[in-house]
Write a protein that holds these residues in place. Structure first.
Motif, PDB file in Angstrom:
ATOM      1  N   ALA A 256       0.723  -1.358  -0.060  1.00 27.05           N
ATOM      2  CA  ALA A 256       0.117   0.033  -0.143  1.00 27.05           C
ATOM      3  C   ALA A 256       0.879   1.205  -0.014  1.00 27.05           C
ATOM      4  O   ALA A 256       0.448   2.227  -0.030  1.00 27.05           O
ATOM      5  N   GLY A 257       2.231   1.022  -0.151  1.00 31.84           N
ATOM      6  CA  GLY A 257       2.917   2.207  -0.191  1.00 31.84           C
ATOM      7  C   GLY A 257       3.968   2.381   1.113  1.00 31.84           C
ATOM      8  O   GLY A 257       3.534   2.991   2.175  1.00 31.84           O
ATOM      9  N   GLN A 258       5.272   2.037   1.098  1.00 31.97           N
ATOM     10  CA  GLN A 258       6.031   2.067   2.023  1.00 31.97           C
ATOM     11  C   GLN A 258       7.433   2.544   1.447  1.00 31.97           C
ATOM     12  O   GLN A 258       7.893   3.411   2.059  1.00 31.97           O
ATOM     13  N   MET A 259       7.983   1.969   0.479  1.00 26.91           N
ATOM     14  CA  MET A 259       9.241   2.739  -0.082  1.00 26.91           C
ATOM     15  C   MET A 259       9.169   4.097  -0.434  1.00 26.91           C
ATOM     16  O   MET A 259      10.025   4.882  -0.580  1.00 26.91           O
ATOM     17  N   VAL A 260       7.798   4.164  -0.815  1.00 26.69           N
ATOM     18  CA  VAL A 260       7.545   5.607  -1.456  1.00 26.69           C
ATOM     19  C   VAL A 260       8.010   6.596  -0.412  1.00 26.69           C
ATOM     20  O   VAL A 260       8.459   7.817  -0.837  1.00 26.69           O
ATOM     21  N   GLU A 261       7.803   6.292   0.811  1.00 27.56           N
ATOM     22  CA  GLU A 261       8.366   7.401   2.052  1.00 27.56           C
ATOM     23  C   GLU A 261       9.804   7.641   1.949  1.00 27.56           C
ATOM     24  O   GLU A 261      10.203   8.938   1.983  1.00 27.56           O
ATOM     25  N   ASP A 262      10.688   6.569   1.740  1.00 25.10           N
ATOM     26  CA  ASP A 262      12.013   6.758   1.506  1.00 25.10           C
ATOM     27  C   ASP A 262      12.358   7.552   0.140  1.00 25.10           C
ATOM     28  O   ASP A 262      13.471   8.310   0.038  1.00 25.10           O
ATOM     29  N   VAL A 263      11.629   7.445  -0.849  1.00 23.75           N
ATOM     30  CA  VAL A 263      11.885   8.140  -2.040  1.00 23.75           C
ATOM     31  C   VAL A 263      11.608   9.675  -1.916  1.00 23.75           C
ATOM     32  O   VAL A 263      12.354  10.494  -2.359  1.00 23.75           O
ATOM     33  N   GLU A 264      10.471   9.742  -1.300  1.00 28.22           N
ATOM     34  CA  GLU A 264      10.128  11.349  -0.748  1.00 28.22           C
ATOM     35  C   GLU A 264      11.333  11.928   0.037  1.00 28.22           C
ATOM     36  O   GLU A 264      11.511  13.120  -0.339  1.00 28.22           O
ATOM     37  N   LEU A 265      11.869  11.167   0.993  1.00 23.11           N
ATOM     38  CA  LEU A 265      12.883  11.867   1.768  1.00 23.11           C
ATOM     39  C   LEU A 265      14.035  12.086   0.785  1.00 23.11           C
ATOM     40  O   LEU A 265      14.962  13.162   1.139  1.00 23.11           O
ATOM     41  N   ALA A 266      14.469  11.082   0.007  1.00 23.87           N
ATOM     42  CA  ALA A 266      15.581  11.144  -0.763  1.00 23.87           C
ATOM     43  C   ALA A 266      15.766  12.393  -1.632  1.00 23.87           C
ATOM     44  O   ALA A 266      16.646  13.061  -2.062  1.00 23.87           O
ATOM     45  N   VAL A 267      14.588  12.607  -2.444  1.00 22.40           N
ATOM     46  CA  VAL A 267      14.596  13.691  -3.394  1.00 22.40           C
ATOM     47  C   VAL A 267      14.384  15.214  -2.777  1.00 22.40           C
ATOM     48  O   VAL A 267      14.330  15.993  -3.443  1.00 22.40           O
ATOM     49  N   LYS A 268      13.839  15.010  -1.667  1.00 25.70           N
ATOM     50  CA  LYS A 268      14.018  16.649  -0.991  1.00 25.70           C
ATOM     51  C   LYS A 268      12.984  17.507  -1.527  1.00 25.70           C
ATOM     52  O   LYS A 268      13.343  18.701  -1.691  1.00 25.70           O
ATOM     53  N   GLY A 269      11.789  17.092  -2.094  1.00 22.38           N
ATOM     54  CA  GLY A 269      10.930  18.049  -2.762  1.00 22.38           C
ATOM     55  C   GLY A 269      11.309  18.455  -4.220  1.00 22.38           C
ATOM     56  O   GLY A 269      10.698  19.439  -4.778  1.00 22.38           O
ATOM     57  N   GLN A 270      12.408  17.940  -4.740  1.00 30.65           N
ATOM     58  CA  GLN A 270      13.060  18.282  -5.878  1.00 30.65           C
ATOM     59  C   GLN A 270      12.365  17.515  -7.164  1.00 30.65           C
ATOM     60  O   GLN A 270      12.858  17.922  -8.498  1.00 30.65           O
ATOM     61  N   ALA A 271      11.445  16.705  -6.864  1.00 32.93           N
ATOM     62  CA  ALA A 271      10.725  16.179  -7.914  1.00 32.93           C
ATOM     63  C   ALA A 271       9.361  15.546  -7.129  1.00 32.93           C
ATOM     64  O   ALA A 271       9.154  15.479  -6.145  1.00 32.93           O
ATOM     65  N   GLU A 272       8.466  15.578  -8.450  1.00 34.12           N
ATOM     66  CA  GLU A 272       7.075  15.144  -8.061  1.00 34.12           C
ATOM     67  C   GLU A 272       7.023  13.440  -7.747  1.00 34.12           C
ATOM     68  O   GLU A 272       7.511  13.110  -8.739  1.00 34.12           O
ATOM     69  N   VAL A 273       6.781  13.012  -6.934  1.00 32.67           N
ATOM     70  CA  VAL A 273       6.484  11.547  -6.362  1.00 32.67           C
ATOM     71  C   VAL A 273       5.160  10.983  -6.532  1.00 32.67           C
ATOM     72  O   VAL A 273       4.608  11.583  -5.611  1.00 32.67           O
ATOM     73  N   ASN A 274       4.803  10.272  -7.275  1.00 28.08           N
ATOM     74  CA  ASN A 274       3.701   9.421  -7.324  1.00 28.08           C
ATOM     75  C   ASN A 274       3.829   7.967  -7.082  1.00 28.08           C
ATOM     76  O   ASN A 274       4.983   7.486  -6.809  1.00 28.08           O
ATOM     77  N   PHE A 275       2.815   7.111  -6.724  1.00 30.45           N
ATOM     78  CA  PHE A 275       2.592   6.058  -6.367  1.00 30.45           C
ATOM     79  C   PHE A 275       1.536   5.103  -6.949  1.00 30.45           C
ATOM     80  O   PHE A 275       0.534   5.607  -7.038  1.00 30.45           O
ATOM     81  N   TYR A 276       2.015   3.786  -7.183  1.00 27.11           N
ATOM     82  CA  TYR A 276       1.129   3.018  -7.854  1.00 27.11           C
ATOM     83  C   TYR A 276       1.365   1.476  -7.044  1.00 27.11           C
ATOM     84  O   TYR A 276       2.820   1.211  -7.324  1.00 27.11           O
ATOM     85  N   GLY A 277       0.473   1.103  -6.453  1.00 24.45           N
ATOM     86  CA  GLY A 277       0.829  -0.134  -5.488  1.00 24.45           C
ATOM     87  C   GLY A 277      -0.235  -1.031  -5.569  1.00 24.45           C
ATOM     88  O   GLY A 277      -1.409  -0.655  -5.487  1.00 24.45           O
ATOM     89  N   ARG A 278      -0.049  -2.425  -5.300  1.00 25.61           N
ATOM     90  CA  ARG A 278      -1.209  -3.401  -5.321  1.00 25.61           C
ATOM     91  C   ARG A 278      -0.746  -4.208  -3.901  1.00 25.61           C
ATOM     92  O   ARG A 278       0.101  -4.957  -3.813  1.00 25.61           O
ATOM     93  N   PRO A 279      -1.397  -4.050  -2.885  1.00 18.87           N
ATOM     94  CA  PRO A 279      -1.415  -4.620  -1.556  1.00 18.87           C
ATOM     95  C   PRO A 279      -2.038  -6.132  -1.410  1.00 18.87           C
ATOM     96  O   PRO A 279      -2.715  -6.469  -2.392  1.00 18.87           O
ATOM     97  N   GLY A 280      -1.815  -6.605  -0.369  1.00 24.13           N
ATOM     98  CA  GLY A 280      -2.454  -8.008   0.028  1.00 24.13           C
ATOM     99  C   GLY A 280      -2.013  -9.076  -1.093  1.00 24.13           C
ATOM    100  O   GLY A 280      -2.909 -10.350  -0.875  1.00 24.13           O
ATOM    101  N   GLY A 281      -0.822  -9.138  -1.600  1.00 19.87           N
ATOM    102  CA  GLY A 281      -0.670 -10.122  -2.492  1.00 19.87           C
ATOM    103  C   GLY A 281      -0.926 -10.252  -4.059  1.00 19.87           C
ATOM    104  O   GLY A 281      -0.634 -11.268  -4.570  1.00 19.87           O
ATOM    105  N   VAL A 282      -1.651  -9.088  -4.163  1.00 21.79           N
ATOM    106  CA  VAL A 282      -2.195  -9.122  -5.508  1.00 21.79           C
ATOM    107  C   VAL A 282      -0.732  -8.515  -6.403  1.00 21.79           C
ATOM    108  O   VAL A 282      -0.290  -7.414  -5.996  1.00 21.79           O
ATOM    109  N   VAL A 283      -0.455  -9.228  -7.380  1.00 20.33           N
ATOM    110  CA  VAL A 283       0.581  -8.994  -8.312  1.00 20.33           C
ATOM    111  C   VAL A 283       0.346  -8.414  -9.565  1.00 20.33           C
ATOM    112  O   VAL A 283      -0.433  -8.889 -10.359  1.00 20.33           O
TER     113      VAL A 283
END
Length: 366
Positions: free
Chosen positions: A308-335
């Motif tokens: 549901a979105g976990q690594m996305v937080e590290d990406v946001e911290l990494a780019v320090k607002g210098q890029a737009e960060v969007n997210f697409y995820g499928r949780p619960g074992g859906v691939v």
């Protein structure tokens, strides 16, 4: 050397044995049962020790004992089982004991299901248990990388005297791919560990302590750990850049999600979309410098995860607002399929194309 066609979980076990692992302690849980199944036979062939413990708690404490004695030791489990091992993993970190822990992640929370997922990212990269500590976290994306990273995990564990986590998933453990294995390492050829508890004959007795009741002493120990973690960050960050040279939109994904992302990129590239991928190979330490450097030329990122979105937080911290960060995820074992990811790329790519000179405001969309 000829390649061998092997199941991912068996690759993990064979690579561990070839890295000099002679001790495995675990408890069954799907979808990683093929790891202990393989180790139960393979370790006997090389004179090692395999124990199916009575529980996850027992197995991680057996790992502590074998590591104290100087052995290369591994355990493995899947999501709920790794949760049960967290107290012991914290002890490993506090005692500065090397060990390798493999997590073939399944859908959660709770017992969830046995389908592949990436929802243990927070648990893996934030320590997972109590106290100020970190685990080195490696994220393979193929059976060959599972082999190579398992061997690297044992080397890193010994180098930094720290637990190392291999973060796979149920799909990676079950799929079969050809793998080129290195020649086996002789455990007797490994560098001697002068800190192990190997008896006191001929020298003063020594101890490894986890209980440090004096706050000042524990504070100094924590600062020692911090200095070690700083060295890991300085020396061990690893990532892959894929078709980012001309990209206007860059995907960020790891493990199985990164394989799907590459399939999606192939599809949209045929349509003329300039899309690339940055794939973290180490989830901790996270490749923040590489992502921040990328924002000098790319203003739009799309994080792909089987959660549901976990690594996305590290990406946001990494780019320090210098890029737009969007997210697409499928949780619960859906691939998701590459086609589904390609559809998401199309949506964000044309927005990035129209907005390439606009403000770089951080945002997220499920």
């Amino acid at each position: 050397m000829a390649k061998k066609l092997m199941r991912g979980s068996h690759v993990l076990g064979e690579a561990a044995v070839r890295a000099g692992c002679r001790y495995y302690f675990g408890y069954p849980i799907t979808p990683q049962n093929e790891v202990p199944e393989y180790m139960s036979g393979r370790l006997l062939e090389v004179g090692g020790t395999f124990v199916q413990a009575e529980s996850e708690l027992a197995s991680i404490n057996m790992v502590i004992g074998a590591s104290m004695a100087g052995g290369r030791v591994m355990t493995s489990s899947s999501s709920p089982g790794i949760s049960l091992k967290q107290e012991g993993i914290s002890y490993l970190a506090g005692l500065e004991l090397p060990a390798v822990i493999a997590n073939m992640v399944r859908g959660g929370p709770g017992l969830g299901n046995i389908a592949p997922a990436q929802s243990d990212y927070f648990q893996a990269t934030r320590g997972g248990g109590h106290g100020d500590y970190r685990c080195i976290v490696l994220a393979p994306a193929s059976c060959q990388e599972l082999c190579d990273m398992t061997i690297r995990a044992f080397d890193l564990a010994d180098k930094y005297r720290n637990p190392v986590l291999i973060l796979g998933d149920g799909m990676m453990g079950q799929m079969m791919e050809p793998v080129n294995f290195p020649e086996p390492l002789d455990p007797a050829a490994l560098p001697k560990k002068d800190w192990t508890l190997s008896g006191a004959k001929g020298r003063p007795p020594r101890a490894l302590l986890s209980l440090l009741l004096n706050p000042k002493i524990l504070e100094e120990h924590n600062y020692k750990l911090v200095r070690k973690y700083d060295a890991v960050v300085q020396n061990e960050i690893d990532w892959e850049s894929y078709m980012t040279e001309d990209a206007r939109l860059v995907l960020v994904a790891y493990g199985t999600a990164a394989r799907i992302a590459k399939g999606a990129i192939a599809r949209v590239r045929e349509l003329g979309m300039k899309v690339g991928l940055l794939r973290p190979k180490t989830l901790w330490p996270f490749p923040k410098p590489a992502l921040l450097e990328l924002t000098k030329v790319v203003r739009h990122l799309l994080v792909i995860e089987l959660s549901a979105g976990q690594m996305v937080e590290d990406v946001e911290l990494a780019v320090k607002g210098q890029a737009e960060v969007n997210f697409y995820g499928r949780p619960g074992g859906v691939v998701p399929t590459p086609e589904e990811v390609a559809h998401q790329i199309t949506h964000y790519y044309y927005r990035a194309h129209l907005d390439q000179d606009g403000p770089a405001s951080a945002r997220r969309e499920a």
